[in-house]
Motif scaffolding. Structure first.
Motif, PDB file in Angstrom:
ATOM      1  N   VAL A 134       2.548 -20.587  43.256  1.00  0.00           N
ATOM      2  CA  VAL A 134       2.904 -21.648  41.983  1.00  0.00           C
ATOM      3  C   VAL A 134       2.277 -21.061  40.793  1.00  0.00           C
ATOM      4  N   VAL A 135       3.128 -20.820  39.799  1.00  0.00           N
ATOM      5  CA  VAL A 135       2.627 -20.543  38.397  1.00  0.00           C
ATOM      6  C   VAL A 135       3.174 -21.561  37.491  1.00  0.00           C
ATOM      7  N   ASP A 136       2.278 -22.174  36.989  1.00  0.00           N
ATOM      8  CA  ASP A 136       2.585 -23.622  36.335  1.00  0.00           C
ATOM      9  C   ASP A 136       1.668 -23.811  35.132  1.00  0.00           C
ATOM     10  N   HIS A 137       1.678 -24.818  34.386  1.00  0.00           N
ATOM     11  CA  HIS A 137       1.096 -25.261  33.279  1.00  0.00           C
ATOM     12  C   HIS A 137       0.958 -26.746  33.170  1.00  0.00           C
ATOM     13  N   HIS A 138       1.640 -27.356  33.920  1.00  0.00           N
ATOM     14  CA  HIS A 138       1.512 -28.769  33.703  1.00  0.00           C
ATOM     15  C   HIS A 138       0.395 -29.583  34.271  1.00  0.00           C
ATOM     16  N   VAL A 139       0.024 -30.538  34.026  1.00  0.00           N
ATOM     17  CA  VAL A 139      -1.135 -31.244  34.565  1.00  0.00           C
ATOM     18  C   VAL A 139      -1.252 -31.287  35.832  1.00  0.00           C
ATOM     19  N   ALA A 140      -2.589 -30.953  36.376  1.00  0.00           N
ATOM     20  CA  ALA A 140      -2.397 -31.118  37.829  1.00  0.00           C
ATOM     21  C   ALA A 140      -3.292 -32.199  38.373  1.00  0.00           C
ATOM     22  N   GLU A 141      -3.191 -32.521  39.540  1.00  0.00           N
ATOM     23  CA  GLU A 141      -3.924 -33.567  40.228  1.00  0.00           C
ATOM     24  C   GLU A 141      -5.132 -32.934  41.351  1.00  0.00           C
ATOM     25  N   PRO A 142      -5.976 -33.759  41.592  1.00  0.00           N
ATOM     26  CA  PRO A 142      -6.920 -33.175  42.391  1.00  0.00           C
ATOM     27  C   PRO A 142      -6.462 -32.471  43.677  1.00  0.00           C
ATOM     28  N   ARG A 143      -5.517 -33.249  44.046  1.00  0.00           N
ATOM     29  CA  ARG A 143      -4.831 -32.267  45.316  1.00  0.00           C
ATOM     30  C   ARG A 143      -3.933 -31.477  44.802  1.00  0.00           C
ATOM     31  N   LEU A 144      -3.970 -30.007  45.454  1.00  0.00           N
ATOM     32  CA  LEU A 144      -3.049 -29.029  45.047  1.00  0.00           C
ATOM     33  C   LEU A 144      -2.034 -28.676  46.200  1.00  0.00           C
ATOM     34  N   PRO A 145      -0.805 -28.356  45.890  1.00  0.00           N
ATOM     35  CA  PRO A 145       0.164 -28.271  46.741  1.00  0.00           C
ATOM     36  C   PRO A 145      -0.155 -26.863  47.743  1.00  0.00           C
ATOM     37  N   LYS A 146       0.358 -26.828  48.765  1.00  0.00           N
ATOM     38  CA  LYS A 146       0.076 -25.788  49.824  1.00  0.00           C
ATOM     39  C   LYS A 146       0.815 -24.709  49.780  1.00  0.00           C
ATOM     40  N   ALA A 147       0.075 -23.704  49.177  1.00  0.00           N
ATOM     41  CA  ALA A 147       0.600 -22.315  48.799  1.00  0.00           C
ATOM     42  C   ALA A 147      -0.409 -21.398  48.932  1.00  0.00           C
ATOM     43  N   VAL A 148       0.274 -19.970  49.116  1.00  0.00           N
ATOM     44  CA  VAL A 148      -0.966 -18.794  48.992  1.00  0.00           C
ATOM     45  C   VAL A 148      -1.829 -18.777  47.622  1.00  0.00           C
ATOM     46  N   ALA A 149      -1.159 -19.215  46.600  1.00  0.00           N
ATOM     47  CA  ALA A 149      -1.917 -19.143  45.441  1.00  0.00           C
ATOM     48  C   ALA A 149      -1.437 -20.216  44.332  1.00  0.00           C
ATOM     49  N   VAL A 150      -2.393 -20.791  43.460  1.00  0.00           N
ATOM     50  CA  VAL A 150      -1.789 -21.750  42.795  1.00  0.00           C
ATOM     51  C   VAL A 150      -2.341 -21.443  41.263  1.00  0.00           C
ATOM     52  N   VAL A 151      -1.498 -20.808  40.327  1.00  0.00           N
ATOM     53  CA  VAL A 151      -2.330 -20.183  39.235  1.00  0.00           C
ATOM     54  C   VAL A 151      -1.914 -21.326  38.048  1.00  0.00           C
ATOM     55  N   ASN A 152      -2.643 -21.805  37.405  1.00  0.00           N
ATOM     56  CA  ASN A 152      -2.461 -22.817  36.244  1.00  0.00           C
ATOM     57  C   ASN A 152      -3.755 -23.051  35.576  1.00  0.00           C
ATOM     58  N   PRO A 153      -3.756 -22.991  34.283  1.00  0.00           N
ATOM     59  CA  PRO A 153      -5.184 -23.175  33.646  1.00  0.00           C
ATOM     60  C   PRO A 153      -5.200 -24.679  33.566  1.00  0.00           C
ATOM     61  N   ASN A 154      -4.455 -25.548  34.108  1.00  0.00           N
ATOM     62  CA  ASN A 154      -4.728 -26.885  33.985  1.00  0.00           C
ATOM     63  C   ASN A 154      -4.884 -27.408  35.213  1.00  0.00           C
ATOM     64  N   ARG A 155      -5.339 -26.630  36.236  1.00  0.00           N
ATOM     65  CA  ARG A 155      -6.096 -27.150  37.417  1.00  0.00           C
ATOM     66  C   ARG A 155      -7.235 -27.744  37.278  1.00  0.00           C
ATOM     67  N   LEU A 156      -7.709 -28.804  37.830  1.00  0.00           N
ATOM     68  CA  LEU A 156      -8.706 -29.695  37.684  1.00  0.00           C
ATOM     69  C   LEU A 156     -10.240 -28.848  37.917  1.00  0.00           C
ATOM     70  N   ASP A 157     -10.055 -28.057  38.838  1.00  0.00           N
ATOM     71  CA  ASP A 157     -11.155 -27.166  39.052  1.00  0.00           C
ATOM     72  C   ASP A 157     -11.360 -25.699  38.456  1.00  0.00           C
ATOM     73  N   ASP A 158     -10.377 -25.509  37.433  1.00  0.00           N
ATOM     74  CA  ASP A 158     -10.245 -24.307  36.481  1.00  0.00           C
ATOM     75  C   ASP A 158     -10.816 -24.792  35.388  1.00  0.00           C
ATOM     76  N   ASP A 159     -11.831 -23.792  34.781  1.00  0.00           N
ATOM     77  CA  ASP A 159     -12.378 -24.296  33.657  1.00  0.00           C
ATOM     78  C   ASP A 159     -12.026 -23.110  32.541  1.00  0.00           C
ATOM     79  N   SER A 160     -10.681 -22.751  32.675  1.00  0.00           N
ATOM     80  CA  SER A 160     -10.015 -21.813  31.601  1.00  0.00           C
ATOM     81  C   SER A 160      -9.796 -22.579  30.554  1.00  0.00           C
ATOM     82  N   GLN A 161     -10.105 -22.018  29.138  1.00  0.00           N
ATOM     83  CA  GLN A 161      -9.919 -22.318  27.833  1.00  0.00           C
ATOM     84  C   GLN A 161      -8.290 -22.478  27.302  1.00  0.00           C
TER      85      GLN A 161
END
Length: 603
Positions: free
Chosen positions: A188-215
């Motif tokens: 998953v390569v996305d930028h939309h607002v994420a929820e605490p739950r993440l989809p089942k995937a090998v990798a979820v790349v999203n700077p708006n993951r709640l557990d990602d401190d990306s600026q």
């Protein structure tokens, strides 16, 4: 100096700028606060007009940042892709897929951000000697985002081993769980607002993951996809993939796609986004991409493109395929190297865009009639719904309603069974995406998500009233007891003579303009309308003169039947008025002259 942006009003007091408490468009005018000494320092140090120095200072640019702001570079602003969670995991899986000759697909959204993200991956994989199959869902038949039947088809009929979602997927929980069950590896390569739950995937790349401190949560999906390409290219280089038989690609050649997607997704043009767009527009001007070249030709872009050309001329045509035509036309156009095919696809998208404009006009007229007939304006929200509206244009119509009524707007198209496909557009200070996600989490929606300024959702039959009430409550809680006060923020005031070609050229140095770096707007004071007429489809064209002897042409779009247009038309030959707008250089038949793009006026 005639062009100086005069403060005229103390920005620290509560008085409206120039005394305009309610303009022709119903807005209160406000002067953007600024440190006047800093503004003067910037103007002198950078050899800029005072008004441009003031605009820089008002955007938080100090002496130490000014030169970098005026000359953004990726060398300085592009972040290390590996700072994003799961990026290295995604790269590792893709390196293995490329090396082992596995079948790869990209599942993209049907808008410009999705099309450019998908085309970027197609071009990169082709350049490194691998194939990737693009898949764009049909808006009408499949809706937004990954769906299990499509993923099953990719696995079963196309033999796909790895699928990458771009600009979608962050809330596709059921579809991705189903994909995992059939052995399809999902990235998953996305930028939309994420929820605490993440989809089942090998990798979820999203700077708006709640557990990602990306600026860098402000990046569009195509920006995140570009970071994936940067990281993957580096990993392939380190793995020895490039050599005498296979040259390493120049990634900068694809920044035109990144610029187009970033501008059209209306994300803040600050930081890395500003650098991506500034450099990408330079690449776009070279006209090397056959699809973009054909697109520019049908859109009649006859000069070096800016954010206006990307966002209002080229982008809508790419979007038209997903809105009213064939959803994959955009990515096919942007990915092809075939000149003839590019010209054909661009022509088809241009025809679809004309069709989209007519459908949009009809839907907007009906929505305005419904709203003003009592259906839909509350203190915090404009809401319109009806059967038969085309889901492909409701987002644009929501944007028009937002502009017209100065508050968030939602438009819902109901199908024959009463299921509603909805789209919303917001105003500054209201996070509409968060409100829609909260509604879905409260079981008021079948589906929904988005970001601060835009959202999409699906309503069950009969669910409109409860959803609307929920939204209104959430919106009013965000804006507070004062409610929404429509405001037009201005950078200063000019005499008519101050709206000059020199000023337009100096302001152009602040490009690219967009959210986060608003194009400077000025009040042209005490302007006399000496000529006014309606041109095109409801545009009002005027000639302004001032007591200082200045004279400038100006235009206001889509307003002939609205208070702004009526004020301009009735002011011809009358008393002076204040006009708010943006000063630009206009090129016509080899002659360059200033033009004021009118946003508002007050008598």
């Amino acid at each position: 100096m005639a062009e100086s942006a005069r403060p005229l009003t103390d920005p620290t007091d509560d008085a409206p700028f120039l005394g305009v408490a309610r303009s022709a468009t119903g807005k209160r005018w406000a002067l953007r606060p600024v440190d006047e000494r800093l503004a003067l320092t910037l103007a002198q140090r950078l050899d800029l007009p005072e008004s441009v120095g003031r605009a820089l200072a008002a955007r938080g640019i100090g002496p130490d940042e000014a030169e970098a702001f005026l000359e953004p570079t990726l060398r300085r602003d592009l972040p290390d892709p590996s700072h994003l969670k799961d990026m290295d995991r995604a790269v590792e899986r893709l390196v293995r897929a490329i090396r082992d000759g596995e079948r790869i697909a990209v599942f993209g959204d049907y808008d410009v951000d999705g099309a450019t993200s998908s085309a970027l991956l197609v071009r990169f994989f082709r350049a490194v000697g691998a194939e990737i199959l693009p898949y764009i869902p049909d808006r009408m038949a499949e809706g937004y985002g990954p769906n299990l039947p499509a993923l099953e088809n990719l696995k079963r009929d196309q033999g796909i081993d790895v699928a990458i979602t771009v600009d979608c997927g962050i809330t596709a929980f059921d579809a991705l769980e189903g994909a995992a069950a059939i052995g399809l590896d999902m990235l998953v390569v996305d930028h939309h607002v994420a929820e605490p739950r993440l989809p089942k995937a090998v990798a979820v790349v999203n700077p708006n993951r709640l557990d990602d401190d990306s600026q860098h949560g402000q990046m569009a999906a195509v920006g995140v996809t570009f970071l994936l390409v940067v990281a993957l290219n580096k990993a392939l280089r380190e793995a020895g993939w490039y050599g005498d038989a296979r040259a390493e690609p120049n990634l900068m050649q694809w920044l035109d796609l990144v610029a187009l997607g970033t501008v059209c997704d209306v994300v803040p043009l600050t930081g890395v986004n500003r650098a991506l767009v500034a450099q990408g527009l330079k690449v776009m001007a070279q006209r090397r991409n056959p699809g973009l070249r054909a697109l520019a030709d049908v859109a009649r872009v006859d000069r070096a493109p800016g954010t206006y050309h990307a966002g209002f001329l080229m982008g809508p045509r790419v979007n038209a395929g997903g809105r009213v035509g064939e959803s994959d036309l955009g990515v096919r156009l942007l990915a092809t190297e075939d000149e003839g095919l590019a010209a054909e696809l661009a022509r088809r998208l241009d025809v679809y865009n004309q069709e989209r404009q007519e459908i949009e006009r009809q839907c907007l007229d009906q929505a305005i009639e419904a709203v003003e007939g009592g259906e839909g304006v509350s203190e915090g929200l404009v809401y319109a719904s009806a059967p038969g509206w085309h889901p492909g244009v409701i987002g644009i119509v929501a944007g028009r309603l937002k502009e017209r009524y100065n508050r968030p707007a939602c438009v819902v198209a109901l199908d024959d069974e009463g299921v509603g496909k909805g789209s919303g557009r917001s105003v500054d200070g209201v996070d509409l995406g968060a409100a829609v996600i909260a509604a879905r989490q409260s079981d008021l929606l079948l589906n929904g998500g988005g970001h601060r300024m835009a959202a999409g959702f699906t309503l069950a039959p009969g669910g409109g009233d409860a959803f609307r009430a929920f939204l209104e409550e959430r919106i009013m809680a965000q804006v507070g007891p004062g409610g929404i006060v429509p405001t037009l923020t201005l950078d200063g005031a000019l005499h008519v003579a101050g709206a000059s070609l020199d000023l337009a050229r100096a302001l152009d140095r602040l490009q690219p303009f967009g959210p986060g770096n608003a194009e400077p707007r000025f009040a042209v004071t005490d302007a006399r309308v000496v000529q006014a007429d309606v041109v095109g489809r409801d545009h009002v064209r005027v000639i302004l003169s001032g007591g200082d002897g200045g004279r400038v042409k100006a235009i206001a779009f889509r307003c002939a039947d609205q208070p702004l247009g009526q004020l301009l038309l009735c002011a011809k030959g009358g008393a002076p008025i204040h006009i708010a707008g943006r000063v630009r250089a206009d090129n016509w038949q080899g002659r360059e002259e200033p033009q004021l793009m009118i946003d508002d006026a007050a008598g």
